[in-house]
Motif scaffolding. Sequence first.
Motif, short mmCIF file in Angstrom:
data_model
loop_
_atom_site.label_atom_id
_atom_site.label_comp_id
_atom_site.label_asym_id
_atom_site.label_seq_id
_atom_site.Cartn_x
_atom_site.Cartn_y
_atom_site.Cartn_z
N MET A 55 -0.69 16.26 91.28
CA MET A 55 0.12 16.90 92.32
C MET A 55 -0.76 17.89 93.08
SD MET A 55 3.67 19.03 91.85
CE MET A 55 4.41 17.68 90.96
N LYS A 56 -0.81 17.78 94.40
CA LYS A 56 -1.70 18.63 95.18
C LYS A 56 -1.14 20.05 95.25
CE LYS A 56 0.38 17.22 99.57
NZ LYS A 56 0.12 16.58 100.87
N SER A 57 -2.07 21.02 95.40
CA SER A 57 -1.65 22.42 95.45
C SER A 57 -0.91 22.69 96.75
CB SER A 57 -2.88 23.33 95.36
OG SER A 57 -3.77 23.05 96.43
N PRO A 58 0.05 23.61 96.73
CA PRO A 58 0.82 23.88 97.95
C PRO A 58 -0.03 24.51 99.03
CG PRO A 58 1.38 25.45 96.21
CD PRO A 58 0.50 24.41 95.59
N SER A 59 0.27 24.18 100.29
CA SER A 59 -0.44 24.75 101.42
C SER A 59 0.06 26.16 101.68
CB SER A 59 -0.21 23.89 102.66
OG SER A 59 1.15 23.92 103.04
N THR A 60 -0.68 26.88 102.53
CA THR A 60 -0.23 28.24 102.87
C THR A 60 1.12 28.21 103.56
OG1 THR A 60 -1.41 28.17 104.98
CG2 THR A 60 -2.59 29.09 103.09
N LEU A 61 1.38 27.16 104.36
CA LEU A 61 2.69 27.06 105.01
C LEU A 61 3.78 26.83 103.98
CD1 LEU A 61 4.51 26.97 107.45
CD2 LEU A 61 3.87 24.58 107.81
N THR A 62 3.49 25.99 102.96
CA THR A 62 4.47 25.75 101.89
C THR A 62 4.80 27.05 101.18
OG1 THR A 62 3.58 23.51 101.58
CG2 THR A 62 4.96 24.41 99.82
N THR A 63 3.75 27.82 100.88
CA THR A 63 3.95 29.10 100.19
C THR A 63 4.79 30.04 101.03
OG1 THR A 63 1.81 28.83 99.09
CG2 THR A 63 2.76 31.04 99.11
N TRP A 64 4.49 30.11 102.33
CA TRP A 64 5.26 31.00 103.20
C TRP A 64 6.71 30.56 103.30
CZ3 TRP A 64 7.39 30.06 108.20
CH2 TRP A 64 7.93 31.20 108.81
N LEU A 65 6.92 29.25 103.45
CA LEU A 65 8.30 28.75 103.52
C LEU A 65 9.06 29.10 102.25
CD1 LEU A 65 7.64 25.20 105.06
CD2 LEU A 65 8.72 27.14 106.21
N GLY A 66 8.38 29.03 101.11
CA GLY A 66 9.03 29.36 99.85
C GLY A 66 9.37 30.83 99.71
N ALA A 68 15.81 25.46 96.25
CA ALA A 68 16.10 25.22 94.83
C ALA A 68 15.21 24.14 94.23
CB ALA A 68 17.58 24.83 94.66
N ALA A 69 14.58 23.31 95.08
CA ALA A 69 13.75 22.20 94.60
C ALA A 69 12.33 22.67 94.30
CB ALA A 69 13.73 21.09 95.64
N PRO A 70 11.56 21.91 93.51
CA PRO A 70 10.14 22.24 93.31
C PRO A 70 9.40 22.25 94.65
CG PRO A 70 10.87 20.57 91.74
CD PRO A 70 11.97 20.74 92.74
N ALA A 71 8.35 23.07 94.73
CA ALA A 71 7.63 23.22 96.00
C ALA A 71 7.05 21.90 96.47
CB ALA A 71 6.53 24.26 95.86
N THR A 72 6.60 21.06 95.53
CA THR A 72 6.07 19.73 95.89
C THR A 72 6.77 18.70 95.03
OG1 THR A 72 4.24 20.01 94.32
CG2 THR A 72 3.83 20.61 96.63
N ALA A 73 7.16 17.60 95.64
CA ALA A 73 7.88 16.54 94.92
C ALA A 73 6.88 15.50 94.42
CB ALA A 73 8.91 15.89 95.82
N PRO A 74 7.10 14.93 93.26
CA PRO A 74 6.19 13.89 92.75
C PRO A 74 6.29 12.62 93.59
CG PRO A 74 8.13 14.09 91.35
CD PRO A 74 8.19 15.21 92.34
#
Length: 817
Positions: free
Chosen positions: A1-12, A711-717
């Motif tokens: 599973m790839k690490s979250p991007s900075t945009l993903t982190t900010w959205l979270g 509520a979902a994981p930051a990255t989906a399998p």
Amino acid sequence: MKSPSTLTTWLGSLDGRRLARVLETRRDAASPPEPRSLGELADRLQRPGSVALALPQLALPHLQVAEALAALRAPASRDALAELLGAAGDGTTGDLEAVLEALADHALVWPDAAGKLRMAGPLRQAWDAPLGLDARLEELLAGTTSDELRGMLAVLGIKPPGSKAQRLSALVEHHSNPERILSVIAKAPAATRKLLEGKAGAGPAGLAEHARFVMFGSPGPDPEPGARWALDRGLLIQERHRYGPARLPAEVALALRGPDWHAPFRPVPPSAGLAPVTPREVDHEASAAASAFAAGAASVLSACSTAAPARLKSGGIGARELARIGKAAQADDAVVRLTLETAHAAGLLARDGDRVAPTEAYDVWAEQEPPEQFAVLLQAWRNLPLTPAQARDEDNKALPALVGAPPCNGCVQARHGLLAAAAQLPAGHGVRVASDLGPLIAWYRPLADSSPDGPPFATVIREAELLGVLARGALSAIGIHLRAGDAELLGAECRRLLPSATATARIGADLTAVVTGTPSTRLAALLDSVADRETSGTASVWRFSAGSVRRALDAGRTPEDITADLAAVAAGPLPQPLTYLITDTARGHGRVRISPAACVLHGDEPALLAELAAHRRLAKLGLRQLAPTVLISRSPLGTTLAALRAEGYAPVAETDEGTVRIEKTRPRRAAAPVPPPRGSRASGGGRAAAPRTAKEPAALDPSALATRLLAAPATAPEPAPFEGGVPFATDTEEIVAGWAKRLPYADIRQLAHAIDAGQAVTVEYVANSGNRTVRTLSHLELDPPFLEAWCHLREDERVFTLSRIHSVMSAALEQEW
């Protein structure tokens, strides 16, 4: 599973309300199939096509801040950005924060964990050279050898360190000080100073037409005059294996521009001359304009129904046909063009061979009341991908209507910019002169297409006035609901401001019929059949004549029917001159009859037949008298009939059985302008597929989707069915994945969903020739390894190879109603 991007982190890090704002602003990224995770949402938000949809919605300060941030090579600090824009000490810091907030709502610029500002990659690539600045020195020196760096340092009087990295660091540190750069340049030859100052003074580059990386100059082996001195000192960089002009590092350009230079930043819209206006005054003018347009549009489309306009060989409806329609409908060119384009977009008109004819949808529309008719055309105008009232191009050549030119997103943005600019005017005020809205539109939608000549946006402003969207320099109630996109409230406002159709006419002794307001379809059809229209608009006028009454008699109407029908719609008793006209015209009608032979003329009056045989202007027909009441003609029936009518006679034609032929033709109707249903030809194993109707995507609920994503994981399998991992969600996904090897799973999901749901999708496709195109496809049919679809670019069915599809995104969403 790839690490979250900075945009993903900010959205979270956002709360549900803020994330819902992002989803609402970037609806294409949240379209079905909805993203399963914030990581998938971030991936969609950063796709070039999605960013390209968001850019035209930005106002001027948003683009200016984004360009400045691109020049800083994000990540950059807020302080550095404020300093570059000159917003640190002039009181516009709050404006800058508001702009950054709006860019964050579009997920185009966001803060990372360290507080640095990040930006979407495709947004950075939108400028060839942001603010006219090239790359930083360290980037430009990446391909320079250690010996070349040693030589630059030595010429500058700096002792070169031992390693290449140290030498590069020393040169970058030296050039980071503007005062040191200027002291070096002060010693340069005049030609060098002139060259450097010229390169540094270039204005900010405009937005690139497509996202792409910078390509500077054209091939040429010789350095520019004065360049060698600057190249030796690292003030200009000539990249290895690259021909063309040397490149000026951003540090050098900024030093030459001086400490007082700042990137342009206009957070406040330009001022416009305002005048007070009351809602009642706006309503009154909007009502008059909308009513006049509704009546004119009904007349234009009625004329098209009577005689379908011919298309030019090159496509579109030419000036001659437009003039004919305008004369028949008594409407000016702008109303004709605006009606044709909006009616075509609404499905009321369609191409039918060499003509453009009304569709069956027009018959339904024609029976509606004027407010409903007007609302249909108004909604079509809102997202029309052209400016229809623009009659001439930049070379002053006449433009055909309905030419089917490529969509103009800038034209759509000009219209949306007009609505946004007018909506921001102070309450109770409008602009004194409508043209004052032009600079405001340019501020709210800087990427919009302006008028080719004359005042900026003059054509789209004129269209808004014709439609009653803009009245007394202010946005009318119609315009307010049109901008909001609420079809129900817009319909209610149209019913409030536009009167219902008029079912009666005032028929005068001067042989005219006057209808105030929009005539009903039945009334207009009756008057068109028995009279000639002279004017249209808020009041329409028809004139009766012997020729117009004879036209009704030729169509099989009896004088009694004509009199009775007119009496039923007249506001009072029929005037005596009109009844005399109908009686006298009917008395002479059919005194000569023409039967097919090639052909025979006969009647009950020998003197009349003798008169025809001796008529000099009828000699070309070759008439010969066989009996006192019978003539024979060498010309066909149609030619003979037309010639006699041209000379003022009123003959009627007969059928082979000797009965009067009724000259009534059924209006031409075109097929609805939609792609043919799938299954029109055999597919797959040879059997015909069942027709498929495209389905509307479910309405987006940003708040509910935001809650699910948080509520979902930051990255989906991703599916790995052959390794005992997560299976594909559908069989279609598995089939597409097996053939479209270049597509990531997120793209596979979108393509498979479009196939299964019968929805449109936009793909990036590479043909056998290597040409890369972006196409919107609908009516998808999977036939591995191919995909059959209706291609909106080619307006035809096409077959696509799945392995040549390189990316997928939802079709560009129209504004929903």
